[in-house]
Design an enzyme around this catalytic site. Structure first.
Site, PDB file in Angstrom:
ATOM      1  NE  ARG A   1       9.782  -0.503   7.824  1.00  0.00           N
ATOM      2  CZ  ARG A   1       8.490  -0.477   7.510  1.00  0.00           C
ATOM      3  NH1 ARG A   1       8.092   0.038   6.364  1.00  0.00           N
ATOM      4  NH2 ARG A   1       7.593  -0.972   8.329  1.00  0.00           N
TER       5      ARG A   1
ATOM      6  NE  ARG B   1      -0.430  -0.259  11.199  1.00  0.00           N
ATOM      7  CZ  ARG B   1       0.408   0.231  10.277  1.00  0.00           C
ATOM      8  NH1 ARG B   1       0.441   1.503  10.008  1.00  0.00           N
ATOM      9  NH2 ARG B   1       1.207  -0.590   9.613  1.00  0.00           N
TER      10      ARG B   1
ATOM     11  NE  ARG C   1       8.686  -3.198   3.645  1.00  0.00           N
ATOM     12  CZ  ARG C   1       7.465  -2.907   4.081  1.00  0.00           C
ATOM     13  NH1 ARG C   1       6.541  -2.486   3.238  1.00  0.00           N
ATOM     14  NH2 ARG C   1       7.159  -3.064   5.348  1.00  0.00           N
TER      15      ARG C   1
ATOM     16  CE  LYS D   1      -1.028  -0.320   4.950  1.00  0.00           C
ATOM     17  NZ  LYS D   1       0.012  -1.351   5.256  1.00  0.00           N
TER      18      LYS D   1
ATOM     19  NE  ARG E   1       5.568  -4.679  10.501  1.00  0.00           N
ATOM     20  CZ  ARG E   1       6.307  -4.608   9.397  1.00  0.00           C
ATOM     21  NH1 ARG E   1       7.445  -5.254   9.313  1.00  0.00           N
ATOM     22  NH2 ARG E   1       5.902  -3.892   8.381  1.00  0.00           N
TER      23      ARG E   1
HETATM   24  P1  ADP Z   1       3.687  -1.337   7.139  1.00  0.00           P
HETATM   25  O1  ADP Z   1       3.161  -0.494   6.015  1.00  0.00           O
HETATM   26  O2  ADP Z   1       4.685  -2.325   6.642  1.00  0.00           O
HETATM   27  O3  ADP Z   1       2.613  -1.917   7.960  1.00  0.00           O
HETATM   28  P2  ADP Z   1       4.353   1.118   8.494  1.00  0.00           P
HETATM   29  O4  ADP Z   1       5.592   1.758   7.993  1.00  0.00           O
HETATM   30  O5  ADP Z   1       3.048   1.675   8.078  1.00  0.00           O
HETATM   31  O6  ADP Z   1       4.493  -0.426   8.148  1.00  0.00           O
HETATM   32  O7  ADP Z   1       4.359   1.134  10.096  1.00  0.00           O
HETATM   33  C1  ADP Z   1       5.454   0.657  10.843  1.00  0.00           C
HETATM   34  C2  ADP Z   1       5.160   0.651  12.344  1.00  0.00           C
HETATM   35  O8  ADP Z   1       4.848   1.992  12.787  1.00  0.00           O
HETATM   36  C3  ADP Z   1       3.962  -0.166  12.792  1.00  0.00           C
HETATM   37  O9  ADP Z   1       4.273  -1.535  12.932  1.00  0.00           O
HETATM   38  C4  ADP Z   1       3.611   0.525  14.121  1.00  0.00           C
HETATM   39  O10 ADP Z   1       4.500   0.147  15.150  1.00  0.00           O
HETATM   40  C5  ADP Z   1       3.848   1.975  13.824  1.00  0.00           C
HETATM   41  N1  ADP Z   1       2.618   2.635  13.313  1.00  0.00           N
HETATM   42  C6  ADP Z   1       2.451   3.136  12.063  1.00  0.00           C
HETATM   43  N2  ADP Z   1       1.204   3.637  11.911  1.00  0.00           N
HETATM   44  C7  ADP Z   1       0.562   3.433  13.088  1.00  0.00           C
HETATM   45  C8  ADP Z   1      -0.747   3.701  13.580  1.00  0.00           C
HETATM   46  N3  ADP Z   1      -1.679   4.290  12.801  1.00  0.00           N
HETATM   47  N4  ADP Z   1      -1.065   3.334  14.854  1.00  0.00           N
HETATM   48  C9  ADP Z   1      -0.159   2.757  15.651  1.00  0.00           C
HETATM   49  N5  ADP Z   1       1.091   2.464  15.261  1.00  0.00           N
HETATM   50  C10 ADP Z   1       1.460   2.794  13.993  1.00  0.00           C
END
Ligand code: ADP
Ligand code: ZN
Length: 214
Positions: free
Chosen positions: A160, A88, A127, A13, A171
């Protein structure tokens, strides 16, 4: 146009949000990118976020809601935005609805990108992310022209911390427990659009453009 990208970690996404942002000329707002930038700069938020992200868990709702509330006030969001990684949880979705209502705005589309766990795990473990511009690659499926270097900006590619195998399962669990309920939430509001995230990248983008009419 105000869009939410919904889907499990690793589904692509972020990559698609970046493309759509260029095509539509509206900002991509990635909570993950904002948090990683804070980690890199060593801000108090970054210090809090680092440990939580490395465990593969979500940050407290109040923290990310605060980040997004401030971001959506920025003038570049006037003509629209693509939210990537927010909301989320149901609490985050409720808070977003409240913020937008206050600003006289609403969500137009929620794009739900889906893929099976096996595909997600493979994509996440291969990735690589550009330290400078955030563009994502995959060592097998979407490699850069020269290893370790970003095609777009020449930046350094890295893995990462939360893309390592030990964290990926956690996750996915967090996604299932806390984020998946948003599919019901937005389909109930008539906003949900489905896209098959296992299709090739160009196909996924094409489907999204059709859905959004851009
Ligand atoms: P991915 O797209 O691979 O799921 P992201 O880069 O969006 O990863 O997010 C990485 C991490 O940042 C998440 O695993 C979480 O710990 C934190 N995070 C990101 N967005 C949120 C959110 N909306 N609420 C809570 N934690 C978040
Ligand atoms: Zn780059």
């Amino acid at each position: 146009m105000n869009v939410i990208m919904l889907g499990p970690p690793g589904v692509g996404k972020g990559t698609q949000a970046m493309e759509l942002s260029k095509i539509c000329g509206i900002p991509q707002i990635s909570t993950g990118d904002i948090l990683r930038a804070n980690v890199k700069q060593g801000t108090p938020l970054g210090l809090q976020a680092k440990a939580i992200m490395e465990r593969g868990e979500l940050l407290p709702d109040a923290v990310v809601i605060g980040i997004i509330a401030a971001r959506l006030e920025e003038p570049d969001c006037e003509s629209g935005f693509i939210l990537d990684g927010f909301p989320r949880t149901v609490a985050q979705a409720d808070a977003l609805e409240e913020m937008l209502t206050r600003q006289g705005k609403r969500i137009d589309h929620v794009i739900n990108v889906q893929a099976g766990d096996e595909v997600l795990t493979r994509r996440i473990s291969g990735r690589r992310t550009c330290r400078s511009c955030g563009r994502m690659y995959h060592v097998e499926y979407d490699p850069p022209s020269s290893p370790g270097i970003c095609d777009t900006c020449g930046g350094e590619l890295y893995q990462r911390d939360d893309d390592r195998e030990g964290t990926v399962q956690r996750r996915l669990e967090e996604y299932r427990a806390k984020t998946q309920p948003l599919i019901q939430y937005y389909s109930g509001r008539g906003l949900l659009r489905e896209v098959d995230g296992e299709a090739p990248r160009e196909t996924v983008l094409k489907s999204m453009r059709e859905l959004l009419g851009v």
